[in-house]
Design an enzyme around this catalytic site. Sequence first.
Site, mmCIF file in Angstrom:
data_model
loop_
_atom_site.group_PDB
_atom_site.id
_atom_site.type_symbol
_atom_site.label_atom_id
_atom_site.label_comp_id
_atom_site.label_asym_id
_atom_site.label_seq_id
_atom_site.Cartn_x
_atom_site.Cartn_y
_atom_site.Cartn_z
ATOM 1 C CD GLU A 286 89.538 16.719 0.959
ATOM 2 O OE1 GLU A 286 88.588 15.929 1.022
ATOM 3 O OE2 GLU A 286 89.373 17.957 0.926
ATOM 4 C CG HIS A 307 100.329 2.328 26.501
ATOM 5 N ND1 HIS A 307 100.828 1.553 27.526
ATOM 6 C CD2 HIS A 307 100.683 3.615 26.801
ATOM 7 C CE1 HIS A 307 101.437 2.336 28.415
ATOM 8 N NE2 HIS A 307 101.363 3.588 27.998
ATOM 9 C CE LYS A 421 81.819 14.029 -2.904
ATOM 10 N NZ LYS A 421 81.922 15.459 -3.142
#
Length: 435
Positions: A286, A307, A421
């Site tokens: 951010e 792995h 948003k």
Amino acid sequence: MIKVDISNVWGQLSLPDLLAIEKEIAAAHATLADGTGDGNDFLGWLKLPVAKETPEMLRIRAAAEHIRQNSDVFVVVGIGGSYLGPRAAIELMQGCNHNIGKGKGNPQIFFAGNGLSTRAWNELMRLLEGKDFSLAVISKSGTTTEPAIAFRGLKWMLERKYGTDGAKKRIYAITDPCKGALRQMATEEGWETFVIPPDAGGRYSVLTAVGLLPMAVAGIDIRKVMAGAYEAKETYDNLRSLENPVWLYTGIRNLLYRSGKCIEILESFEPGFKMMGGWWQQLFGESEGKDGKGIFPVTAEFTADLHSLGQMIQQGERNIFETMIRFDAPQQKMTVGSDAKNLDGLNYLAGKTLDFVDEKAYLGTLAAHVDGGVPVITMDMGELNDEKLGEMFYFFELCCGVSAYILGVNPFNQPGVEFYKRNMFQLLGKPGYEV
Ligand code: PA5
């Protein structure tokens, strides 16, 4: 002091490269410390580490003790910077399975409001069945949708279980001291509150009640966490040279970025570090990912992810670098036993400790990845304890602020987060967001 070792990046960079960027690091650090850069109204986190316990910390410890005594479960409601830090701290210090066997006196801690999954909600409902619980609702703005929905539901449950007055004694609000919906609700309802300073952004708030209350409820000594953070501040803020691991780390990651390494994988050989990686990922993601720039932060758990991601790291596109975290081995040892049949062929390790095997896995991985053309920064954290936790939080926050200024972006805003948003609110028909 955290030790940053850059000997495994020299294949890609050189000493003159590092010396050339030294001036930029010095300027970025000064910009941050002097408060002359973009976002300088969000530098309150620099002052959070303190030498002496504050009245707020005393209140946090008192509230935590009360919660520990009257609750089987403590639910922490929040998202992003209002969630990742406390979860990272608790899982690093107590392991991912820290809730097993806990109850009143040492409550289980669950996190809610960090997503919109009905399955996760239903699971929480099952976990809370028949349990005494309290909750902390953490939101600086007080209007973030995910925690607000979870809080509304949990508040209703508390009121049904304990009555309106009983519920009030089990709700703790952590928010802005003056403004926002949560502050207003807390004032009207009379909940105990703790403060997120207006000048400390969410992802830089772990050393406020945001992180400290859940840590204290988990039994972590927040005075030691703060002592570690304070020591870190004294050391890393004042050492203005490449001797400072903050300078070394921020300088190298920016040089690597400029040479085309645009993905950083933060790795630890401790499963409990996974959420710390998540906290780091949010902090750097951010803070740096804007204006078309930024190192993409990814976290991995070794040896498990050797792995899965191991193949990509070893032979995939050469656009990554790694930062490997190491801690001192714990006191309590596990030794590999001997087996008469030795069908698994492990007798060559009989008598060796698991630490010994882990160390060789680390060294082997390091050599393999460097051979594969991946620069690896290593960080020796030393002993893992409460002080170290505080030191690590402050260290990475400082690294992030300095690094973002070297990159040339504002470390303290997150304008891009609003886009999803706005669309979501339009689709939900939120008043004020009509198309
Ligand atoms: O770092 C940040 O500022 C964000 O991740 C916020 O913490 C997150 O969006 C939650 O915001 P709030 O605490 O206002 O609910």
